[in-house]
Design an enzyme around this catalytic site. Sequence first.
Site, PDB file in Angstrom:
ATOM      1  N   THR A  73       0.516  23.792 -26.389  1.00 62.30           N
ATOM      2  CA  THR A  73      -0.573  24.752 -26.181  1.00 62.30           C
ATOM      3  C   THR A  73      -0.476  25.445 -24.822  1.00 62.30           C
ATOM      4  O   THR A  73       0.084  24.885 -23.876  1.00 62.30           O
ATOM      5  CB  THR A  73      -1.922  23.999 -26.278  1.00 62.30           C
ATOM      6  OG1 THR A  73      -2.967  24.854 -25.854  1.00 62.30           O
ATOM      7  CG2 THR A  73      -1.950  22.757 -25.394  1.00 62.30           C
ATOM      8  N   ASP A  74      -1.100  26.623 -24.740  1.00 62.09           N
ATOM      9  CA  ASP A  74      -1.162  27.318 -23.439  1.00 62.09           C
ATOM     10  C   ASP A  74      -2.122  26.626 -22.478  1.00 62.09           C
ATOM     11  O   ASP A  74      -2.100  26.889 -21.272  1.00 62.09           O
ATOM     12  CB  ASP A  74      -1.566  28.789 -23.629  1.00 62.09           C
ATOM     13  CG  ASP A  74      -2.916  29.001 -24.304  1.00 62.09           C
ATOM     14  OD1 ASP A  74      -3.569  28.006 -24.668  1.00 62.09           O
ATOM     15  OD2 ASP A  74      -3.313  30.167 -24.479  1.00 62.09           O
ATOM     16  N   GLU A  75      -2.974  25.724 -23.003  1.00 58.26           N
ATOM     17  CA  GLU A  75      -3.991  25.108 -22.136  1.00 58.26           C
ATOM     18  C   GLU A  75      -3.380  24.224 -21.059  1.00 58.26           C
ATOM     19  O   GLU A  75      -4.048  23.888 -20.086  1.00 58.26           O
ATOM     20  CB  GLU A  75      -4.987  24.293 -22.970  1.00 58.26           C
ATOM     21  CG  GLU A  75      -5.714  25.142 -23.966  1.00 58.26           C
ATOM     22  CD  GLU A  75      -7.038  24.566 -24.435  1.00 58.26           C
ATOM     23  OE1 GLU A  75      -7.541  23.609 -23.836  1.00 58.26           O
ATOM     24  OE2 GLU A  75      -7.561  25.109 -25.427  1.00 58.26           O
ATOM     25  N   TYR A 114      -8.127  16.915 -23.296  1.00 60.17           N
ATOM     26  CA  TYR A 114      -7.193  17.408 -24.325  1.00 60.17           C
ATOM     27  C   TYR A 114      -5.950  18.015 -23.680  1.00 60.17           C
ATOM     28  O   TYR A 114      -4.819  17.624 -23.989  1.00 60.17           O
ATOM     29  CB  TYR A 114      -7.889  18.451 -25.220  1.00 60.17           C
ATOM     30  CG  TYR A 114      -6.908  19.300 -26.012  1.00 60.17           C
ATOM     31  CD1 TYR A 114      -6.140  18.743 -27.034  1.00 60.17           C
ATOM     32  CD2 TYR A 114      -6.719  20.657 -25.714  1.00 60.17           C
ATOM     33  CE1 TYR A 114      -5.217  19.514 -27.742  1.00 60.17           C
ATOM     34  CE2 TYR A 114      -5.815  21.421 -26.414  1.00 60.17           C
ATOM     35  CZ  TYR A 114      -5.063  20.858 -27.429  1.00 60.17           C
ATOM     36  OH  TYR A 114      -4.148  21.604 -28.126  1.00 60.17           O
ATOM     37  N   LYS A 134      -1.967  16.846 -23.750  1.00 61.61           N
ATOM     38  CA  LYS A 134      -0.868  17.686 -24.260  1.00 61.61           C
ATOM     39  C   LYS A 134       0.170  17.907 -23.150  1.00 61.61           C
ATOM     40  O   LYS A 134       1.377  17.915 -23.412  1.00 61.61           O
ATOM     41  CB  LYS A 134      -1.400  19.034 -24.755  1.00 61.61           C
ATOM     42  CG  LYS A 134      -2.217  18.981 -26.026  1.00 61.61           C
ATOM     43  CD  LYS A 134      -1.433  18.519 -27.254  1.00 61.61           C
ATOM     44  CE  LYS A 134      -0.442  19.525 -27.755  1.00 61.61           C
ATOM     45  NZ  LYS A 134       0.153  19.102 -29.060  1.00 61.61           N
ATOM     46  N   ASN A 155      -4.516  30.581 -28.624  1.00 68.29           N
ATOM     47  CA  ASN A 155      -5.499  30.236 -29.676  1.00 68.29           C
ATOM     48  C   ASN A 155      -5.132  30.831 -31.028  1.00 68.29           C
ATOM     49  O   ASN A 155      -4.954  32.040 -31.138  1.00 68.29           O
ATOM     50  CB  ASN A 155      -6.877  30.798 -29.294  1.00 68.29           C
ATOM     51  CG  ASN A 155      -7.538  29.995 -28.205  1.00 68.29           C
ATOM     52  OD1 ASN A 155      -7.019  29.911 -27.094  1.00 68.29           O
ATOM     53  ND2 ASN A 155      -8.680  29.403 -28.508  1.00 68.29           N
ATOM     54  N   ASN A 156      -5.065  29.975 -32.024  1.00 67.12           N
ATOM     55  CA  ASN A 156      -4.798  30.422 -33.404  1.00 67.12           C
ATOM     56  C   ASN A 156      -6.100  30.608 -34.166  1.00 67.12           C
ATOM     57  O   ASN A 156      -7.114  29.983 -33.839  1.00 67.12           O
ATOM     58  CB  ASN A 156      -4.007  29.346 -34.152  1.00 67.12           C
ATOM     59  CG  ASN A 156      -2.544  29.274 -33.775  1.00 67.12           C
ATOM     60  OD1 ASN A 156      -1.708  28.973 -34.602  1.00 67.12           O
ATOM     61  ND2 ASN A 156      -2.208  29.529 -32.526  1.00 67.12           N
ATOM     62  N   TYR A 187     -21.060  29.488 -25.554  1.00 68.18           N
ATOM     63  CA  TYR A 187     -21.138  28.648 -24.359  1.00 68.18           C
ATOM     64  C   TYR A 187     -21.251  29.524 -23.101  1.00 68.18           C
ATOM     65  O   TYR A 187     -20.446  30.463 -22.918  1.00 68.18           O
ATOM     66  CB  TYR A 187     -19.878  27.785 -24.205  1.00 68.18           C
ATOM     67  CG  TYR A 187     -19.641  26.726 -25.272  1.00 68.18           C
ATOM     68  CD1 TYR A 187     -20.642  26.318 -26.148  1.00 68.18           C
ATOM     69  CD2 TYR A 187     -18.384  26.119 -25.381  1.00 68.18           C
ATOM     70  CE1 TYR A 187     -20.399  25.334 -27.101  1.00 68.18           C
ATOM     71  CE2 TYR A 187     -18.145  25.135 -26.333  1.00 68.18           C
ATOM     72  CZ  TYR A 187     -19.155  24.756 -27.196  1.00 68.18           C
ATOM     73  OH  TYR A 187     -18.898  23.786 -28.134  1.00 68.18           O
TER      74      TYR A 187
END
Length: 355
Positions: free
Chosen positions: A133-135, A159, A163, A188-189, A216
């Site tokens: 993931t890019d996160e 999370y 990862k 994000n997908n 949020y």
Amino acid sequence: MSILVTGGAGFIGSNFVLDWLKHHDEPVINLDKLTYAGNLENLASLKNDSRHIFVQGDIADQRQIDRLLEQYQPRALINFAAESHVDRSIHGPRDFIQTNIMGTFTLLDSARGYWSRLDGPRRQEFRFLHVSTDEVYGSLEPGEPAFSETHRYEPNSPYSASKAASDHLVRAWYHTYGLPVLTTNCSNNYGPYHFPEKLIPLLIVNALAGRPLPVYGDGRQVRDWLYVTDHCSAIRRVLEAGIPGEVYNVGGWNEKTNLEVVHNVCNLLDELCPRADEGSYIQQITHVADRPGHDRRYAIDARKLERELGWTPAETFETGIRKTILWYLDNPQWVERVQSGAYRDWVSQNYEGRV
Ligand code: NAD
Ligand code: DAU
């Protein structure tokens, strides 16, 4: 020849299995634990298709992974299996550490043993593709350049930290043992079969049920959206032509604030499925307390994948979001069944008490 896919009953994994079998006749062994996020209904169209072999199991179960590798002798392993929801990782990080770190370690260890016993050409051909993931890169300020593959790792949630740890293990198995690994870091997908704990499917199912659309904080956080079959085509391309040891960022060049996404979804629903009272779904938007540690902006620089492997996304956000909403409108039974008791428990845990 076959490939072993883990997490193939989840959102991206099931889209990948369906997409793979559209493009190949090569069988897929699909190992999935069937957590709350795994849903065999996503794969119902493959019920009588002998090219799909489903096995229920845990990526952290080394004996089972060893057995599967010996039995099916796959030419590649693609790891989608993970705990994937940031909000759940805040409420309960343990499963994230166990699956995302210990599970990836177990897969790497089993794959290394299997790969080292393969003969010359099969050993050369084997690939371990890790879907990430890019996160892991952390959060960008407005105006900062998008994440490239050399951006430093700065994960901020349990999370993304889990990862990031898994990505480091994958890297180490290449540098230390020579295991031919590939890593993809995607933005994000969204698309069909997306579990409605994540923003876009949550908005669609809440809007249609007349429930609030929770945003949020100020809703000005930015995500870079990619239609799921574009992610699948990127993974197929990286598997086919990626250089072992390399990392490829995957993204759609579709940066949007969450408020833009919410308005987009509401406007499309107003057009495709108008409310009975003729009001707009926009009236259901509700600002709620922010996610702790909420990353402000993600953006992916996907030029390496385009330059080196010739991949570009087929969908824009406008085409992809319309397809997605039409899919949810066409599949009310799927939508109803995923909102089981366990789903309702999660919704009350995450949203009740958010001011
Ligand atoms: P998901 O939560 O929808 O699906 C995860 C799947 O993994 C489920 O089928 C679940 O049953 C399975 N699983 C969980 N723990 C397991 C275990 N211990 N052993 C075997 N199977 C297990 O997730 P997703 O959104 O489809 O994401 C798939 C992968 O892509 C993840 O690795 C995620 O980090 C990564 N990713 C997701 C996105 C996104 O926007 N959704 C973007 C980039 C990368
Ligand atoms: O960037 C890739 C990542 O995208 C993946 O690695 C993760 O697996 C995937 O879940 C996703 O993470 P996000 O946290 O970005 O996705 P989520 O859909 O949970 O939230 C998207 C944005 O919307 C985020 O800024 C939080 C916000 N949000 C989310 C929910 C569920 C809301 O405002 N309201 C909500 O109810």
